[in-house]
Design a protein around this motif. Structure first.
Motif, mmCIF file in Angstrom:
data_model
loop_
_atom_site.group_PDB
_atom_site.id
_atom_site.type_symbol
_atom_site.label_atom_id
_atom_site.label_comp_id
_atom_site.label_asym_id
_atom_site.label_seq_id
_atom_site.Cartn_x
_atom_site.Cartn_y
_atom_site.Cartn_z
ATOM 1 N N GLU A 394 0.809 -1.228 0.000
ATOM 2 C CA GLU A 394 0.000 0.000 0.000
ATOM 3 C C GLU A 394 0.844 1.281 0.000
ATOM 4 O OE1 GLU A 394 -2.748 -0.510 3.191
ATOM 5 O OE2 GLU A 394 -4.298 -1.397 1.900
ATOM 6 N N PRO A 395 1.935 1.375 0.794
ATOM 7 C CA PRO A 395 2.762 2.592 0.717
ATOM 8 C C PRO A 395 3.371 2.796 -0.668
ATOM 9 C CG PRO A 395 3.251 1.370 2.716
ATOM 10 C CD PRO A 395 2.400 0.489 1.874
ATOM 11 N N LEU A 396 3.772 1.704 -1.328
ATOM 12 C CA LEU A 396 4.359 1.802 -2.672
ATOM 13 C C LEU A 396 3.299 2.158 -3.706
ATOM 14 C CD1 LEU A 396 6.757 -1.287 -2.489
ATOM 15 C CD2 LEU A 396 7.360 1.127 -2.260
ATOM 16 N N GLU A 397 2.072 1.709 -3.484
ATOM 17 C CA GLU A 397 0.983 2.075 -4.389
ATOM 18 C C GLU A 397 0.678 3.566 -4.262
ATOM 19 O OE1 GLU A 397 -1.448 -2.206 -4.378
ATOM 20 O OE2 GLU A 397 -2.159 -0.507 -3.188
ATOM 21 N N THR A 398 0.720 4.068 -3.019
ATOM 22 C CA THR A 398 0.466 5.495 -2.793
ATOM 23 C C THR A 398 1.514 6.356 -3.487
ATOM 24 O OG1 THR A 398 -0.541 4.988 -0.651
ATOM 25 C CG2 THR A 398 0.161 7.261 -1.010
ATOM 26 N N GLU A 399 2.762 5.870 -3.486
ATOM 27 C CA GLU A 399 3.853 6.612 -4.129
ATOM 28 C C GLU A 399 3.834 6.452 -5.642
ATOM 29 O OE1 GLU A 399 7.529 5.381 -2.444
ATOM 30 O OE2 GLU A 399 6.900 5.790 -0.378
ATOM 31 N N GLY A 400 3.038 5.545 -6.160
ATOM 32 C CA GLY A 400 2.974 5.321 -7.595
ATOM 33 C C GLY A 400 4.011 4.337 -8.101
ATOM 34 N N VAL A 401 4.733 3.692 -7.191
ATOM 35 C CA VAL A 401 5.752 2.714 -7.602
ATOM 36 C C VAL A 401 5.083 1.444 -8.112
ATOM 37 C CG1 VAL A 401 7.716 1.322 -6.817
ATOM 38 C CG2 VAL A 401 7.407 3.658 -5.960
ATOM 39 N N LEU A 402 3.993 1.025 -7.453
ATOM 40 C CA LEU A 402 3.256 -0.162 -7.856
ATOM 41 C C LEU A 402 1.856 0.220 -8.315
ATOM 42 C CD1 LEU A 402 4.150 -2.684 -4.968
ATOM 43 C CD2 LEU A 402 5.182 -2.544 -7.244
ATOM 44 N N VAL A 403 1.301 -0.630 -9.166
ATOM 45 C CA VAL A 403 -0.078 -0.447 -9.616
ATOM 46 C C VAL A 403 -1.010 -0.784 -8.448
ATOM 47 C CG1 VAL A 403 -1.864 -1.262 -11.204
ATOM 48 C CG2 VAL A 403 0.500 -0.992 -11.997
ATOM 49 N N ARG A 404 -2.025 0.025 -8.237
ATOM 50 C CA ARG A 404 -2.918 -0.171 -7.104
ATOM 51 C C ARG A 404 -3.736 -1.457 -7.278
ATOM 52 N NH1 ARG A 404 -4.159 3.004 -3.061
ATOM 53 N NH2 ARG A 404 -3.070 4.771 -4.038
ATOM 54 N N THR A 482 8.392 1.659 -13.487
ATOM 55 C CA THR A 482 8.556 3.094 -13.760
ATOM 56 C C THR A 482 9.667 3.707 -12.911
ATOM 57 O OG1 THR A 482 6.892 3.644 -12.089
ATOM 58 C CG2 THR A 482 6.121 3.403 -14.362
ATOM 59 N N ARG A 483 10.101 3.030 -11.845
ATOM 60 C CA ARG A 483 11.052 3.633 -10.904
ATOM 61 C C ARG A 483 12.335 2.828 -10.680
ATOM 62 N NH1 ARG A 483 8.360 6.862 -7.012
ATOM 63 N NH2 ARG A 483 6.586 7.931 -7.992
ATOM 64 N N THR A 484 12.308 1.523 -10.943
ATOM 65 C CA THR A 484 13.424 0.663 -10.501
ATOM 66 C C THR A 484 14.169 0.013 -11.661
ATOM 67 O OG1 THR A 484 11.830 -1.138 -10.210
ATOM 68 C CG2 THR A 484 12.358 0.178 -8.266
ATOM 69 N N GLU A 485 14.263 0.733 -12.770
ATOM 70 C CA GLU A 485 14.882 0.125 -13.941
ATOM 71 C C GLU A 485 16.336 -0.264 -13.714
ATOM 72 O OE1 GLU A 485 15.978 3.172 -17.088
ATOM 73 O OE2 GLU A 485 14.310 4.203 -16.104
ATOM 74 N N GLU A 490 20.935 -4.115 -13.384
ATOM 75 C CA GLU A 490 22.103 -4.632 -12.682
ATOM 76 C C GLU A 490 21.993 -6.128 -12.426
ATOM 77 O OE1 GLU A 490 22.157 -2.267 -9.177
ATOM 78 O OE2 GLU A 490 22.784 -0.440 -10.224
ATOM 79 N N ARG A 491 20.828 -6.697 -12.618
ATOM 80 C CA ARG A 491 20.615 -8.118 -12.344
ATOM 81 C C ARG A 491 20.317 -8.908 -13.617
ATOM 82 N NH1 ARG A 491 20.289 -4.973 -8.409
ATOM 83 N NH2 ARG A 491 20.699 -5.660 -6.255
#
Length: 522
Positions: A394-404, A482-485, A490-491
């Motif tokens: 939920e915190p990551l969804e609020t930040e827009g990192v994950l799809v709600r 959208t944020r962790t490319e 690197e992996r």
């Protein structure tokens, strides 16, 4: 103030330079500097040397460090009173532990120093709290300083063999007197019920007796240890009856034989065998140091029995100045307890007020916990995990990192999720949505709790998902982000166009988010 700062303050008071004190205690000035700065732990042997050079006692140094931290503690209390919601939040966070500990059996062991230094008063308050939560308590006390005092007073000389006292007839008399005095003192302190104190309204009944059967150790390294013995058997059924009656059981480091002999035992021997016989849920040792430290002097919060064995083997082969006498005594005891079914053994400092409560009722604890199996594991998610997953994402969804995702959707898709657990708490999750025709899968909703993002947990979660996909016959995985490319690049992931996605996934692509697509062959 840490113990290192207390040492530095005492050195300055006496007008000693760092180099002078280092020479007096036979150590390098660099090591001493690291001890004073709190970067490196101080062993019990080194602490005794420092106290001799500084003309003080370990208790004095610890009292100085505690006194300096008292204003901060008062400030903390004031803040809690001014912000009652913080207290409510903390109290609620302790609720799972309160539920889990009711009816459980804890064996708590401590040296005679706890009684000698007046620390048992505060400890009795914590024991009273545990008893009120219906924790079944077995206490094992030591008596070494009290024995030493009586031997010195009566001018009786004894010597040690591999850390064990050679107990002749005269020494055995001192052992009996010391253990009797310590036991009476403990029983008296547990009987307090003063109004306006933590013991108000307490009703602790203490049971002690001949629960431990012992045998002589015999000859060790060519020396007859005489009345020094080892545990043969613990009367588990007798102790369980006392616990069933709501009593606290107190064990002394003495054992009895069928022939009527009495033997001097070690604290850790009695505690470990009692915990094994009772199938205790926890074995807790109160020791002089914070817990177990690695070669760099860093406190290890948790370790498996196997890891503990490797640490002791490394110390034996290469030597380690950071290992303390307490760690040498109690770490093997923790390994034996774990190998014989005791779920968790805790090594915590006796010098920290409320150490037991901090260890038991906070997630991170305060000392070192030794377990038979690793506390972290990864598995297929279940419907009961939905609440924990939602707290993560939920915190990551609020930040827009994950799809709600709503709860209903998560419940419908729970079979696609995998979770990482730490001590029963969900700290990571990821979902795999397979596309069998294309022999690929989408890796989605990958998240790790902020407090656990160190230590390569994200990598382990990714590797686990890759292995799950491979075992399902898939050849690749892809991710939209959208944020962790950079983390994925690197992996081994490679960026590709949206057109590379399976047709079904292209139809669901969100043009507003404009997520980048990364692929990896597995």
């Amino acid at each position: 103030m840490s113990i290192g700062n207390a040492i530095r303050k005492r050195r300055k008071t006496l007008g000693l330079t760092l180099q002078t004190l280092a020479q007096q205690v036979d150590t390098d000035s660099g090591n001493l500097s690291r001890i004073e700065r709190g970067v490196q732990g101080v062993s019990e042997t080194m602490l005794r040397r420092l106290c001799t050079a500084l003309d003080c006692t370990p208790a004095f140094l610890y009292s100085q460090s505690e006194a300096a931290s008292a204003p901060a503690a008062q400030t903390s209390t004031q803040i809690q009173l001014q912000r009652p919601q913080e207290f409510v939040r903390w109290f609620r966070s302790a609720a799972p532990y309160i539920h889990a500990f009711g009816g459980r059996t804890f064996v708590i062991a401590f040296g005679g120093e706890v009684v000698d230094d007046g620390q048992f008063v505060a400890l009795s308050h914590d024991l009273n709290l545990l008893a009120s939560l219906e924790v079944r308590l077995v206490l094992v006390h030591g008596s070494r300083p009290q024995i030493e005092s009586r031997l010195k007073k009566n001018r009786i000389e004894t010597h040690m063999v591999d850390g064990l006292r050679v107990t002749d007839d005269e020494a055995m008399q001192a052992v009996k007197e010391a253990n009797g005095a310590v036991r009476v003192e403990i029983e008296a302190l547990l009987s307090m019920g003063l109004v306006n104190s933590p013991m108000a309204g307490s009703d602790i009944r203490v049971a002690s007796g001949n629960f431990v059967t012992a045998k002589p150790l015999g000859v060790l390294n060519g020396v007859d240890l005489q009345h020094t013995g080892t545990v043969r058997r613990v009367d588990a059924s007798g102790i369980q009856k006392r616990l069933d009656d709501g009593e606290l059981v107190l064990l002394s480091p003495m054992g009895y034989s069928p022939t009527g002999e009495v033997f001097n035992l070690t604290l850790e021997d009695v505690a470990v065998n009692a915990a094994i016989a009772l199938d205790a849920d926890k074995l807790i040792f109160l020791i002089d140091t914070q817990g177990v430290h690695n070669a760099r002097g860093e406190l290890l919060r948790e370790m498996t029995a196997h890891k503990a064995e490797n640490l002791l083997r490394h110390i034996k082969e290469k030597g380690d100045q950071n290992i303390t006498e307490d760690e040498k005594y109690f770490l093997p005891a923790a390994i034996k307890a774990s190998d014989n079914g005791v779920a968790r053994t805790h090594l915590i400092s006796r010098h920290v007020d409320g150490a037991i409560l901090q260890e038991l009722f906070t997630h991170d604890g305060i000392g070192t916990m030794v377990t038979e199996e690793p506390l972290e594991a990864m598995r297929q998610a279940e419907i009961g995990d939905v609440g924990g997953i939602l707290q993560l994402i939920e915190p990551l969804e609020t930040e827009g990192v994950l799809v709600r995702r709503g709860r209903e959707r998560l419940e419908m898709e729970i079979s696609h999720f995998h979770v990482m657990e730490h001590d029963g708490r969900i700290i990571g999750c990821a979902a795999l949505y397979p596309f069998p025709q294309q022999k690929t899968a989408e890796l989605a909703c990958m998240a790790v709790h902020p407090g656990f993002r160190r230590g390569g947990r994200g990598d382990r979660l990714l590797k686990y998902c890759e292995q799950e996909a491979k075992e399902s016959g898939l050849q690749s995985i892809f991710v939209l982000t959208t944020r962790t490319e950079h983390w994925f690049l690197e992996r081994g992931f490679v960026e590709k166009d949206v057109s590379s996605l399976p047709p079904q996934r292209q139809n669901l692509y969100n043009l507003q988010r404009r997520s980048k697509v990364f692929w990896k062959q597995i």
